[in-house]
Structure formats: C-alpha cells, structure tokens
Design a protein around this motif. Structure first.
Motif, PDB file in Angstrom:
ATOM      1  N   ASN A   1       0.604   6.805  -4.190  1.00 10.34           N
ATOM      2  CA  ASN A   1      -0.432   6.275  -4.609  1.00 10.34           C
ATOM      3  C   ASN A   1      -1.578   6.975  -5.391  1.00 10.34           C
ATOM      4  O   ASN A   1      -2.166   7.016  -5.428  1.00 10.34           O
ATOM      5  CB  ASN A   1      -1.014   5.281  -4.048  1.00 10.34           C
ATOM      6  CG  ASN A   1      -1.586   6.102  -2.590  1.00 10.34           C
ATOM      7  OD1 ASN A   1      -1.709   7.139  -1.953  1.00 10.34           O
ATOM      8  ND2 ASN A   1      -2.133   5.152  -1.852  1.00 10.34           N
ATOM      9  N   GLY A   2      -0.935   8.500  -5.027  1.00  9.52           N
ATOM     10  CA  GLY A   2      -1.789   9.599  -5.911  1.00  9.52           C
ATOM     11  C   GLY A   2      -2.641  10.115  -4.843  1.00  9.52           C
ATOM     12  O   GLY A   2      -3.298  11.137  -4.656  1.00  9.52           O
ATOM     13  N   HIS A   3      -1.770   9.628  -3.274  1.00  5.32           N
ATOM     14  CA  HIS A   3      -2.546  10.386  -2.054  1.00  5.32           C
ATOM     15  C   HIS A   3      -2.243  10.132  -0.803  1.00  5.32           C
ATOM     16  O   HIS A   3      -1.203   9.638  -0.655  1.00  5.32           O
ATOM     17  CB  HIS A   3      -3.956   8.729  -1.445  1.00  5.32           C
ATOM     18  CG  HIS A   3      -5.014   8.454  -2.794  1.00  5.32           C
ATOM     19  ND1 HIS A   3      -5.937   8.988  -3.188  1.00  5.32           N
ATOM     20  CD2 HIS A   3      -5.287   7.660  -3.359  1.00  5.32           C
ATOM     21  CE1 HIS A   3      -6.914   8.970  -4.784  1.00  5.32           C
ATOM     22  NE2 HIS A   3      -5.994   8.047  -4.411  1.00  5.32           N
TER      23      HIS A   3
ATOM     24  N   LYS B   1       1.504  12.505  -9.802  1.00  9.94           N
ATOM     25  CA  LYS B   1      -0.006  11.726  -9.309  1.00  9.94           C
ATOM     26  C   LYS B   1      -0.784  12.134  -7.757  1.00  9.94           C
ATOM     27  O   LYS B   1      -1.547  11.438  -8.531  1.00  9.94           O
ATOM     28  CB  LYS B   1       1.228  10.881  -8.536  1.00  9.94           C
ATOM     29  CG  LYS B   1       0.242   9.182  -8.124  1.00  9.94           C
ATOM     30  CD  LYS B   1       0.113   8.737  -9.376  1.00  9.94           C
ATOM     31  CE  LYS B   1      -0.986   7.417  -8.741  1.00  9.94           C
ATOM     32  NZ  LYS B   1      -1.363   6.833 -10.696  1.00  9.94           N
TER      33      LYS B   1
ATOM     34  N   THR C   1      -4.076  12.013 -10.435  1.00 12.18           N
ATOM     35  CA  THR C   1      -5.345  11.329  -9.932  1.00 12.18           C
ATOM     36  C   THR C   1      -6.260  11.710  -9.349  1.00 12.18           C
ATOM     37  O   THR C   1      -7.730  11.470  -9.960  1.00 12.18           O
ATOM     38  CB  THR C   1      -4.201  10.439  -9.000  1.00 12.18           C
ATOM     39  OG1 THR C   1      -3.823   9.583  -9.245  1.00 12.18           O
ATOM     40  CG2 THR C   1      -6.224   9.866  -8.105  1.00 12.18           C
TER      41      THR C   1
ATOM     42  N   SER D   1      -8.110  13.119 -13.618  1.00 15.77           N
ATOM     43  CA  SER D   1      -8.652  11.987 -13.739  1.00 15.77           C
ATOM     44  C   SER D   1      -9.577  10.581 -13.649  1.00 15.77           C
ATOM     45  O   SER D   1     -10.663  10.458 -14.191  1.00 15.77           O
ATOM     46  CB  SER D   1      -7.560  10.163 -13.808  1.00 15.77           C
ATOM     47  OG  SER D   1      -7.629   9.535 -13.025  1.00 15.77           O
TER      48      SER D   1
END
Length: 243
Positions: free
Chosen positions: A169-171, A209, A213, A216
């Motif tokens: 999820n980018g984390h 990702k 993330t 952005s």
C-alpha cells in the motif's frame, strides 16, 4: 560545562514542545540535500512553518555546535517564549517524526519502524561511503559493482517482501506515512543511481509504490518546484552525481 544543547534544564521545555505541532522551526544545514533531506521532507509534508538556514560563517559557527557538524534544529514555540535545540540528523528525524505522527501509534509500531529505519540507514551509509564519497572513477565503479551484486539485492529482497506483507500500500507500517517510508523512497533513488533501472515498477512494484506515494503528496510536489529545492538539487548533482 554542559553544552547548552544538552543542559538538563531544558527538560521541561522539551516535554512541552514535543507535544506541539504549531511551532516554528529553523533547520541549519548547507545548501544541498545531504543529511538534512529527511528532516526537510518531514517538515514539508507535515505543513510545518520552517526556514532552511545556510551557515554564512561556518568556521565561527562550527565552534558553537555540540559536535562540530550540522544539521541542527531550532524549535520556537508559537508565542516565541520557548526555544529548544536538537543536534544530529537521526535524532532530529526521530524527534520530528514522533511530533508529527510518523513514528508509530504504539510501542509495537514504533519498534518495527525503528527496525526498518536502522536497516535502511545502514544501506544508505554503505552507498555514500563506498560510492558518493569516492573520487577515483575506478574505485567508484568497483564499489558500485560490489554493492549491486551483494548488499543492494539483499536489501531489495527483504524490503519488497515486507512491503508486500503490509499489502503493498506504499507504506511499511500501517496505512500512513512513517519515517522509514521517507528513507525507503530516498534509497530507491540512490540505488537507481548506483545502477540505473535496478528498481522499477515492473521489477519491484511494492518499493516503487512507496516512492510514488511520497512523491504524490501535494506539499512535497510544491516544495520540489521551488527555487530553493532546485538549488539544493543542483549542488547535489554537481558534487555527488545525483539530484
């Protein structure tokens, strides 16, 4: 004599400001990214009011610092009555991350975050010392080859897996930005400088990702468009070979 940065008399002020998010900050460092990059990003994405302070007479200013190095962080309360100072990049990063909710929501998350963080810091230091701090082209090329055949693939393997385990999820922890996310995004960039195309969306989607993330975030995009950021990047490019 106790250095002012380490005077226990500051404890009450630290305890008070550590809980505040409306302070003003001054981050003293030279006019490039270097060791101040992570702290600057934390301040930017948190919406903090801060100024980058570039030393004008470093020979004189150096004697006043705790270790003769920067970065140094000054935090000033919203009413201007309380000022505290923090030395050393890692201490500054962790202090700011905790203040702005990037250090975990409980003891477990904080410990996992520190584990990821320390591992990435170790990888970054290897690359900086063996590649970017080396001037001899032959030695630099040899170091790049060694890193690309050993430590870098190992780091990539484990972090891609851990990110996948967290849902890609980018984390690295939970579903919001934490301090090791910022370090990971930076590391993706410098690994691709060591060997172009090492990490791509096709080869390592979970790692990419994290980078996309972070990239952005509107506040970060806006800061990267400023003349200040561009000047830091230009210095990096000229002296280290990457922006």
């Amino acid at each position: 004599m106790v250095h002012p940065f380490f005077d226990p008399a500051q404890a009450a002020a630290f305890n008070e400001l550590a809980l505040k998010r409306d302070s003003t900050f001054e981050l003293k460092y030279f006019g490039f990214h270097g060791l101040a990059l992570t702290s600057r990003i934390i301040l930017v994405v948190s919406g903090a009011k801060f100024t980058n302070v570039i030393p004008t007479d470093w020979a004189a200013e150096k004697t006043l610092t705790p270790f003769g190095v920067v970065p140094l962080l000054k935090e000033i309360s919203v009413d201007g009555k309380i000022t505290i100072n923090v030395a050393e990049s890692d201490a500054i990063d962790r202090y700011l991350a905790k203040k702005f909710g990037m250090a975990g929501d409980n003891a477990f998350e904080e410990t996992v975050i520190n584990s990821y963080l320390n591992n990435s810091i170790g990888m970054i230091l290897q690359i900086y010392l063996k590649v970017f701090a080396v001037r001899d082209p032959a030695l630099k090329a040899e170091a790049k080859e060694q890193l690309s055949n050993g430590p870098i693939p190992t780091w990539i393997k484990f972090f891609e897996q851990h990110l996948s385990d967290n849902g890609s999820n980018g984390h690295l922890v939970g579903n919001k930005i934490t301090l090791p996310d910022i370090k990971t995004a930076h590391l993706v960039d410098i690994i691709n400088v060591v060997k172009e195309g090492t990490i791509t969306e096709e080869s390592h989607p979970s790692l990419m990702k994290v980078k996309t993330t972070l990239d952005s975030i509107p506040a970060l995009k806006a800061w990267r468009a400023t003349d200040e950021y561009k000047a830091f990047s230009e210095f990096n490019l000229q002296h280290l070979g990457f922006a």
